[in-house]
Write a protein that holds these residues in place. Structure first.
Motif, PDB file in Angstrom:
ATOM      1  N   ARG A 352      21.673  16.271 -53.786  1.00 32.18           N
ATOM      2  CA  ARG A 352      20.682  15.153 -53.882  1.00 32.18           C
ATOM      3  C   ARG A 352      21.426  14.161 -52.915  1.00 32.18           C
ATOM      4  N   LEU A 353      20.633  13.281 -52.347  1.00 30.53           N
ATOM      5  CA  LEU A 353      21.422  12.475 -51.392  1.00 30.53           C
ATOM      6  C   LEU A 353      21.351  10.732 -52.079  1.00 30.53           C
ATOM      7  N   GLU A 354      22.560  10.150 -51.628  1.00 29.22           N
ATOM      8  CA  GLU A 354      22.591   8.799 -51.974  1.00 29.22           C
ATOM      9  C   GLU A 354      21.891   7.873 -51.120  1.00 29.22           C
ATOM     10  N   VAL A 355      21.108   6.868 -51.605  1.00 30.18           N
ATOM     11  CA  VAL A 355      20.335   5.992 -50.733  1.00 30.18           C
ATOM     12  C   VAL A 355      21.107   4.929 -50.393  1.00 30.18           C
ATOM     13  N   VAL A 356      21.479   4.859 -48.923  1.00 34.67           N
ATOM     14  CA  VAL A 356      22.423   3.510 -48.757  1.00 34.67           C
ATOM     15  C   VAL A 356      21.602   2.185 -48.169  1.00 34.67           C
ATOM     16  N   SER A 357      20.293   2.691 -47.299  1.00 32.79           N
ATOM     17  CA  SER A 357      19.778   1.363 -46.926  1.00 32.79           C
ATOM     18  C   SER A 357      18.291   1.884 -46.507  1.00 32.79           C
ATOM     19  N   GLY A 358      17.701   0.905 -46.254  1.00 31.79           N
ATOM     20  CA  GLY A 358      16.137   0.911 -45.723  1.00 31.79           C
ATOM     21  C   GLY A 358      15.186   1.201 -46.887  1.00 31.79           C
ATOM     22  N   LEU A 359      15.228   0.955 -48.015  1.00 26.80           N
ATOM     23  CA  LEU A 359      14.598   0.875 -49.337  1.00 26.80           C
ATOM     24  C   LEU A 359      14.004  -0.411 -49.349  1.00 26.80           C
ATOM     25  N   PRO A 360      12.584  -0.837 -49.125  1.00 28.99           N
ATOM     26  CA  PRO A 360      12.145  -2.407 -49.547  1.00 28.99           C
ATOM     27  C   PRO A 360      12.356  -2.661 -51.046  1.00 28.99           C
ATOM     28  N   GLU A 361      12.484  -3.887 -51.171  1.00 26.14           N
ATOM     29  CA  GLU A 361      12.749  -4.347 -52.463  1.00 26.14           C
ATOM     30  C   GLU A 361      11.460  -4.087 -53.387  1.00 26.14           C
ATOM     31  N   GLY A 362      11.591  -3.635 -54.502  1.00 25.10           N
ATOM     32  CA  GLY A 362      10.352  -3.317 -55.603  1.00 25.10           C
ATOM     33  C   GLY A 362       9.951  -1.881 -55.362  1.00 25.10           C
ATOM     34  N   ALA A 363      10.274  -1.123 -54.241  1.00 24.85           N
ATOM     35  CA  ALA A 363       9.727   0.050 -53.980  1.00 24.85           C
ATOM     36  C   ALA A 363      10.363   1.141 -54.937  1.00 24.85           C
ATOM     37  N   GLN A 364       9.647   2.277 -55.133  1.00 25.14           N
ATOM     38  CA  GLN A 364      10.005   3.378 -55.773  1.00 25.14           C
ATOM     39  C   GLN A 364      10.146   4.764 -54.688  1.00 25.14           C
ATOM     40  N   ILE A 365      10.885   5.469 -54.925  1.00 25.23           N
ATOM     41  CA  ILE A 365      11.047   6.485 -54.021  1.00 25.23           C
ATOM     42  C   ILE A 365      10.450   7.902 -54.851  1.00 25.23           C
ATOM     43  N   ALA A 366       9.627   8.631 -53.942  1.00 24.35           N
ATOM     44  CA  ALA A 366       8.968   9.946 -54.844  1.00 24.35           C
ATOM     45  C   ALA A 366      10.300  10.971 -54.843  1.00 24.35           C
ATOM     46  N   GLY A 367      10.167  11.443 -55.776  1.00 22.71           N
ATOM     47  CA  GLY A 367      11.368  12.368 -56.016  1.00 22.71           C
ATOM     48  C   GLY A 367      10.953  14.020 -55.901  1.00 22.71           C
ATOM     49  N   THR A 368       9.719  13.966 -55.569  1.00 23.72           N
ATOM     50  CA  THR A 368       9.191  15.299 -55.014  1.00 23.72           C
ATOM     51  C   THR A 368       8.068  15.117 -54.307  1.00 23.72           C
ATOM     52  N   ILE A 369       7.575  16.271 -53.305  1.00 23.82           N
ATOM     53  CA  ILE A 369       6.380  16.013 -52.654  1.00 23.82           C
ATOM     54  C   ILE A 369       5.189  16.753 -53.500  1.00 23.82           C
ATOM     55  N   VAL A 370       4.272  15.765 -53.830  1.00 22.16           N
ATOM     56  CA  VAL A 370       2.889  16.137 -54.751  1.00 22.16           C
ATOM     57  C   VAL A 370       1.685  16.390 -53.649  1.00 22.16           C
ATOM     58  N   PRO A 371       1.239  17.318 -53.880  1.00 26.51           N
ATOM     59  CA  PRO A 371      -0.245  17.766 -53.168  1.00 26.51           C
ATOM     60  C   PRO A 371      -1.233  16.478 -53.296  1.00 26.51           C
TER      61      PRO A 371
END
Length: 387
Positions: A352-371
């Protein structure tokens, strides 16, 4: 057009409409996506396989060759510094020592003889000087002729030369004695080399020969290991080794003791990586080692390189075009899916990778690829466990 054909056409239209409605529903309905949640106290560890080694591991043997007459220890034994390990047949060398000892004794006697010769030459010289002085005092009288005066001077000169020779012989005898003493010291040292002793407190790793074998000079007889220098050599992927530093905590699991964890610390980091396997050598020293160790045993090493108070950890499988520094992920922003490039830092042991920067405020990151993921599609985050 008869009724039968009309009903068939209506049926086809109804099926087509239902199918279109179903397709539209599945394509445009809000998508439920597992998202990454912030975690606290995240431990970042790197993993490596290695072997148990010893920093001090010496192959000891004789400086001289000969026939082994005794071996006092066997593999697995603990020996203290200075303990006799083995011995060679030393009868021939003992004879050389006795011969050198006799030469020293002869040299000592020669010095005494040379000293006596000096005393004798000194007495003769003093007598010649006195005789020469008296004859010079009587020179010119009828008592002593000029020839006698000349002979007295000659006798004094000869005595002085003989005295000088006697003194030189003393120096020669002393030099010969020093040479004999040096030879005796050398022969005794060679004799001592016929006995092999432990250079430090050690454990005998192996016994290469048995009594009666003829060994060459420098041929290993016993490999000796200093037990307090046991450590584990781990091979770490270069891509994961950049954050390793000296004295970082580590854990070691041995193949023979899979249920035991031995605490350790990083003791050395190799300055040269393996150019073929692209691995870095890292040595860790256990704080409390097992009672028995076996050199070469395989071990698993986990080194704690960081501990994050709070972090967003994205599974590497959910990151595309990852180059070790940045990569693309799916995010949910304002209820819709977007592709966004993020900068990553540490990588955990479970990929798993630590997010350092680039994520907009209030955004959520998808933890897996969904069809069905695509840009702009409505989506909602699910905070359940990631697959």
């Amino acid at each position: 057009m008869n009724r039968k054909r009309i009903r068939s056409l209506l049926g086809v239209l109804i099926v087509a409409g239902v199918s279109a409605a179903a397709y539209a529903f599945f394509q445009f309905r809000p998508l439920t996506v597992p998202v990454v949640e912030a975690e606290e106290d995240v431990e970042i560890r790197v993993f490596g396989l290695g072997t148990v080694e010893a920093r001090i591991l010496s192959n000891v043997g004789f400086k001289v060759g000969g026939a082994l007459v005794s071996l006092e220890v066997d593999h697995g034994q603990q020996v203290s510094s200075g303990k006799v390990l083995a011995a060679l047949d030393a009868r021939e060398q003992e004879a050389r020592v006795r011969r050198a000892d006799a030469a020293v004794l002869a040299g000592t006697v020669n010095i005494r003889k040379a000293d006596a010769s000096v005393e004798r030459a000194r007495a003769v010289l003093e007598q010649a000087k006195e005789a020469n002085r008296r004859k010079k005092a009587l020179a010119g009288t009828n008592v002593v002729s000029q020839q006698q005066v000349d002979e007295a001077q000659r006798d004094e000169d000869v005595s002085a030369a003989e005295f000088s020779v006697a003194e030189s012989e003393v120096e020669v005898a002393r030099a010969q004695l020093a040479d004999a003493e040096a030879l005796l010291s050398y022969e005794r040292e060679v004799l001592a080399q016929h006995t092999l002793t432990a250079p430090f407190d050690a454990v005998v790793v192996k016994r290469h020969h048995e009594a009666g074998s003829v060994v060459r000079d420098g041929e290993p007889i016993f490999p000796l290991m200093a037990p307090e220098t046991v450590w584990t050599l781990a091979y770490i992927d270069e891509a994961r080794a950049g954050t390793i530093e000296l004295d970082q905590p580590a854990e070691v699991r041995l193949r023979s003791l899979p249920h035991d964890v031995f605490r350790a610390r990083v003791a050395r980091i190799g300055v040269e990586s393996d150019r073929v396997n692209e691995e870095r050598r890292v040595w860790v020293k256990c704080e409390l080692c097992p009672p028995r160790v076996f050199l070469g045993e395989q071990a698993e090493v986990r080194i704690t390189v960081a501990r994050l108070d709070t972090a967003l950890m994205v599974p590497e499988a959910a990151v595309s075009r990852f180059d070790g520094h940045k990569g693309d992920v799916w995010i949910i922003l304002n209820g819709r899916l977007e592709r966004r490039e993020l900068i990553f830092g540490h990588r955990s042991e479970d990929a798993r990778l630590e997010v350092v920067s680039g994520l907009p405020e209030g955004a959520q990151i998808a933890g897996t690829i969904v069809p069905g993921m695509r840009e702009g599609r409505m989506a909602g985050g699910s905070r359940g466990a990631l697959p």
